[in-house]
Design an enzyme around this catalytic site. Structure first.
Site, short mmCIF file in Angstrom:
data_model
loop_
_atom_site.label_atom_id
_atom_site.label_comp_id
_atom_site.label_asym_id
_atom_site.label_seq_id
_atom_site.Cartn_x
_atom_site.Cartn_y
_atom_site.Cartn_z
N HIS A 237 -9.72 2.49 -0.19
CA HIS A 237 -8.28 2.26 -0.15
C HIS A 237 -7.79 1.90 -1.55
O HIS A 237 -8.06 0.82 -2.06
CB HIS A 237 -8.00 1.12 0.84
CG HIS A 237 -6.54 0.96 1.17
ND1 HIS A 237 -5.55 1.66 0.54
CD2 HIS A 237 -5.92 0.17 2.09
CE1 HIS A 237 -4.38 1.32 1.04
NE2 HIS A 237 -4.58 0.40 1.99
N HIS B 200 -2.24 7.86 6.61
CA HIS B 200 -2.54 6.62 5.89
C HIS B 200 -4.01 6.28 6.09
O HIS B 200 -4.71 6.00 5.12
CB HIS B 200 -1.62 5.50 6.38
CG HIS B 200 -1.72 4.25 5.58
ND1 HIS B 200 -1.45 4.19 4.25
CD2 HIS B 200 -2.07 2.99 5.95
CE1 HIS B 200 -1.62 2.96 3.80
NE2 HIS B 200 -2.00 2.21 4.82
N CYS C 156 0.80 -1.22 0.00
CA CYS C 156 0.00 0.00 0.00
C CYS C 156 0.83 1.28 0.00
O CYS C 156 0.30 2.35 -0.27
CB CYS C 156 -0.94 0.00 1.21
SG CYS C 156 -1.89 -1.52 1.36
#
Length: 994
Positions: free
Chosen positions: A338, A300, A165
């Site tokens: 995401h 994040h 990620c």
């Protein structure tokens, strides 16, 4: 900060769910939009998704403008849609940075792309029987970066990064370091993620990390896991000092960045609070800032209960310090979900836009803050409402953490304020600019004209020069080009819209640019001078002013006065030979130099009579200093000749004029000479006035029209003899050389070889007839120019040229066509040259005040070609693949090369050519209608080495007689489909062997 450690974000583009382009993305963030929804129906077939899946999805990932990038349909169908998305993103981001992508070809520009694997590969590489070279390249992760470098011809570092990620923010970190290390001067950095299978979603679910409703709820009491999302984003980075020196718009400045690893923690997939803290601290150290100066952080923020708690604890370790206000935090994952490999770039673009607009959008799902995060005591606050940023420098951060433990943090600042002294504008009227638009097909040109028309129409009315300048710098000159001259945005929008809507109007401002045309310059002779000639151009063009002033300064010592002042003062004395010839030279010289500054250089020159002096300077045969001395002496000597001579323009061929002369008394015949042969029905006679009157009467009696020219003497006749020897003496001291570019001599009516333009040449050139028609014919034969430009103050030679029967398609242009000519005429000439393939140096067309980059809508790619293929079960029977270029829904294209070949197209009568066309169609999956005799393998079809090998195999299967021909023997014939067919046909006919 403008030091060596700062990197500027100068361009960006992105595609996120519900937001195509940075402007749309910003609008989504500001209104707090929610992009979560159902999986598009076209993505369900054969991928394993069920109807209940929710997330952030780009609506249509199948479309790709493969023709634009010269990618064959078969290869496009095999490419990972992530690669296709990034290619178009990279092009638009470079345009947004204020430079043409094509201008970077061959440069050391680097490409750094974060991507979290390839779900496309999972879908298509499992069945080994269907694997092809195209699929091998199309599913390789490295190609996410390498394809951008390849198709844009970028020679700098090119690498794909997979740190889960955090991939795209790590890519940014690597790009920044590459710039600072001097490995590249420009860097593209970004990331991409497409949800193509349910596999990772199921992994999240089994780990207890998946949100049931598909939504990330960062830092909220309702946070219950991750929702997966598509996304792609690219930023263009440059060292800050370079960006400022080049006048590029700066969205934000990267002050420092850091990457680290969790190491051994409580699990390879579990986050590590201390490593997260340290990566932020390391980025602050490199940026030279302290935590109390950071105003907000794009965290994040995945919306998992454990992940949010650990991240806030790590940030609290640094930010729980004495400060005027807490550090604001938020996460774009609340809007998008995401985006995994693209998560870091989504956050970076958000922060860069926030600093640019001086407004931080609120974070979605922030209304119910999770009390377990203890934000207040940790010096943090959740962005529940938009945050207006104060004046002065503002610092912000972006965090991105990978599931395997690779963490990244970037520190950004607002763009520095650049104080520019206001540029002085010398014009009172709005200047004329040239707005350029192009496309790789006629339809692409029409589409982009329409897009630009709509965007320009939304602007308030104002000067169009800066917009035109931007289009010249940003828009790559593709094969089909349009160029529109305009003074203001309303005029420009109207012209763009009309051209987009009307094919006939479009034809007037557009053309196909096969390649830059050969250009011939025709320098005018005496007779076209007028008081005030080019005064408007002198007013409007700084380049023309500079060069006319230069010519005037060189002439002044020889003339005892200013030819420039004479011209601009509209003094009728310009018709006197002593002034007329130097004035025409000065105008010709200044026009030649002005066009040269604009990147328009002659491939050959021709001068009509005294026009040969400026032509000789342009050809490098005379220096300016020698030319002005010669023209001044020639003009003075010619004016000193006795009066009583003149010239007669005759509407007849030279032979017919001589025939009429032959009927006249000998004394009259001796007093008149043919002075110029300009073309069919265009001859000039010169001699004593009384004799000319007799000739005119005889011509009239024969039905031939004639008219007296406004000249003071009988040039190019025996009456010039008294001046010739003295002129030759003056010319003897000039260092004459042979022309360095092709020179069509109107003295000899042919192209000159290595012959110097010496004193003897100039003596006879003043006496003998001007053989314009023959010289032009020689120039056309030798050069075959696509454009002829007259260099003088009025259109005379282009009109003569137009009557000589030029080949079709030759353009006749004039940058100063008449007494009222000005900057608009020069702009029209440059526009016409751009349309036919020249890429001008645009700077000299605009004043410095107008050389500022405005925001233009990016290139509008075609959407009619769709490439999406669901995997076929191993046991299924293969059938012929559908036509990959036909518009359609899912299944409109297949990447497979296996299975029966598509039926051969109905080809031409030549069986070899028909077989080659059929083989080409099979190899690339092209529409048979677009493959013909003149189709080029590389430029039109995008052939590469793999396709060449496949083509050889397909041709052999259709024409076994060609099997002995090796690839090395075939390669030289791979210019066009027809050239290959001709080679193979000859090979078969002679029974060639290796």
């Amino acid at each position: 900060m403008t030091g060596a450690g700062a990197v500027a974000v100068v361009g960006m583009d992105c595609v996120f769910p519900g937001a195509v382009g940075a402007e749309s993305y910003w609008e989504l963030l500001v209104r707090g939009g929610d992009s979560i929804g159902e999986l598009p129906a076209g993505r369900r077939e054969g991928t394993g998704f069920d109807a209940s899946v929710r997330g952030g999805f780009i609506e249509d990932i199948a479309t790709f403008d493969n023709d634009f990038f010269t990618v064959s349909p078969r290869e496009a169908a095999a490419m990972d849609p992530q690669h296709r998305l990034l290619l178009q993103c990279a092009w638009r981001a470079l345009e947004d940075s204020g430079q043409s992508p094509a201008a970077l070809a061959g440069s050391d520009t680097g490409v750094f792309v974060g991507a979290m694997g390839s779900e496309w590969a999972q879908l298509h590489m499992a069945d080994h029987s269907r694997v092809t070279p195209q699929l091998g390249a199309g599913t390789s992760s490295c190609m996410a970066a390498n394809r951008i470098s390849y198709h844009l011809d970028l020679k700098g570092p090119s690498l794909a990064v997979d740190t889960a990620c955090s991939s795209s923010l790590v890519a940014v970190h690597l790009a920044v370091n590459s710039l600072l290390a001097g490995e590249c001067d420009t860097a593209l950095a970004g990331g991409v993620n497409l949800v193509l299978t349910p596999a990772l979603g199921r992994v999240y679910a089994q780990m207890g990390l998946a949100a049931p409703d598909g939504r990330c709820k960062p830092f909220s009491a309702d946070a219950d896991g991750i929702g997966r999302s598509d996304g792609a984003g690219t930023v263009v980075l440059r060292r800050l000092e370079d960006a400022l020196a080049d006048g590029q718009r700066v969205y934000a400045v990267i002050r420092g960045s850091a990457v680290n690893q969790d190491g051994r923690s409580n699990g390879v997939t579990a986050p590590n609070r201390w490593s997260q803290r340290e990566v932020v601290a390391a980025a602050y150290r490199r940026a030279g800032v302290t935590p109390d100066r950071i105003r907000f952080i794009e965290a994040h923020g995945t919306g998992t209960a454990l992940g949010d708690i650990i991240e806030c604890a790590a940030l609290g370790e640094l930010h729980a310090v004495q400060r005027p206000e807490p550090c604001a935090i938020g996460s774009v994952k609340g809007n998008l979900g995401h985006t995994e490999g693209a998560a870091g770039i989504a956050g970076l673009i958000k922060v860069a836009l926030a600093l640019h607009h001086r407004l931080v959008p609120a974070s979605r799902h922030a209304a119910r803050e999770n009390p377990q995060l203890r934000l207040a005591e940790r010096g943090l606050s959740l962005l529940k409402a938009p945050l207006r940023l104060p004046a002065g420098e503002v610092l912000a951060g972006v965090s991105s953490f990978g599931m395997g433990g690779t963490n990244a943090h970037v520190v950004l600042a607002g763009a520095p304020r650049v104080r520019r002294a206001p540029a002085r504008r010398t014009r009172t009227a709005a200047p004329v600019g040239v707005f350029t638009v192009s496309g790789n097909t006629p339809e692409a040109l029409r589409r982009n004209l329409a897009c630009q028309a709509e965007a320009v129409a939304r602007r308030p009315r104002g000067d169009a020069a800066a917009l035109c300048w931007t289009s010249n710098q940003v828009k790559t000159g593709l094969g089909y080009r349009a160029a529109i001259t305009a003074r203001d945005t309303t005029e420009l929008a109207t012209a763009l819209r009309a051209a987009a809507d009307d094919a006939q109007l479009r034809a007037g401002i557009a053309d196909r640019a096969w390649h830059p045309p050969a250009v011939g310059f025709l320098f005018s002779g005496q007779g076209v001078q007028e008081p005030g000639m080019t005064a408007g151009l002198y007013r409007d063009s700084a380049a023309y002013r500079r060069h006319l002033d230069e010519a005037d300064a060189a002439l002044a010592p020889h003339l005892g006065g200013s030819v420039r002042d004479l011209i601009l003062g509209e003094d009728p004395a310009v018709h006197r030979t002593g002034w007329a010839q130097p004035a025409l030279f000065a105008v010709g010289y200044a026009l030649w130099r002005t066009l040269g500054d604009l990147g328009v250089h002659p491939d050959a020159v021709l001068g009509h009579s005294v026009g040969e002096f400026a032509a000789a300077v342009a050809a490098g045969a005379l220096t300016l200093e020698d030319a002005v001395r010669l023209i001044a002496v020639r003009a003075r000597l010619m004016e000193e000749l006795p009066e009583g001579g003149g010239m007669l323009s005759v509407r007849a061929d030279a032979a017919d004029a001589r025939e009429v002369l032959g009927t006249l008394p000998p004394a009259t015949r001796r007093a008149v000479a043919v002075a110029a042969v300009n073309g069919p029905g265009s001859t000039v006679l010169s001699g004593a006035l009384e004799a000319l009157d007799t000739v005119a009467a005889a011509l009239r009696a024969s039905g031939v029209r004639s008219s007296r020219l406004r000249v003071s003497h009988a040039f190019h006749s025996p009456l010039t003899e008294p001046a010739l020897d003295r002129f030759a003496e003056s010319a003897a001291g000039v260092a004459c050389t042979a022309p360095r570019i092709p020179f069509a001599s109107t003295r000899y009516g042919r192209m000159l070889g290595d012959e110097p333009l010496d004193a003897a040449y100039w003596r006879e050139q003043a006496r003998e007839p001007v053989l314009f028609e023959a010289a032009l014919d020689a120039l056309m034969t030798d050069l075959m120019p696509g454009v002829l430009i007259e260099i003088g103050p009025a259109p005379q030679l282009v009109q003569l040229a137009g009557r000589t029967g030029l080949p079709g398609g030759v353009r006749l242009l004039h940058p100063a066509p008449g007494i009222h000519a000005g900057g608009a005429d020069l702009a029209e000439t440059v526009a016409a040259l751009y349309r036919c393939g020249l890429d001008p140096h645009w700077q000299e067309l605009y004043e410095p005040a107008h050389r500022t980059v405005e925001r233009l809508v990016p290139y509008a790619f075609a959407t009619e070609h769709r490439y999406w293929h669901a995997p076929v079960p191993r046991a299924a029977t293969m059938t012929a693949a559908p036509d990959p270029v036909a518009p359609g829904g899912p299944g409109a294209a297949s990447p497979a090369d296996a299975g029966p070949a598509a039926p051969a197209p109905r080809g031409p009568e030549d069986p070899v050519l028909g077989a080659v066309i059929a083989a080409v169609v099979e190899v690339g999956g092209y529409d048979p209608a677009r493959v013909g005799h003149e189709t080029r393998f590389y430029a039109d079809l995008g052939f590469d080495s793999v396709m060449i090998m496949q083509l050889k195999d397909r041709v052999e299967s259709k024409l076994p007689q060609t099997g002995s021909a090796t690839v090395q023997q075939i390669l030289p014939a791979l210019r066009t489909v027809g050239s290959l067919a001709a080679f193979l046909g000859e090979w078969i006919s002679v029974g060639a062997t290796p």
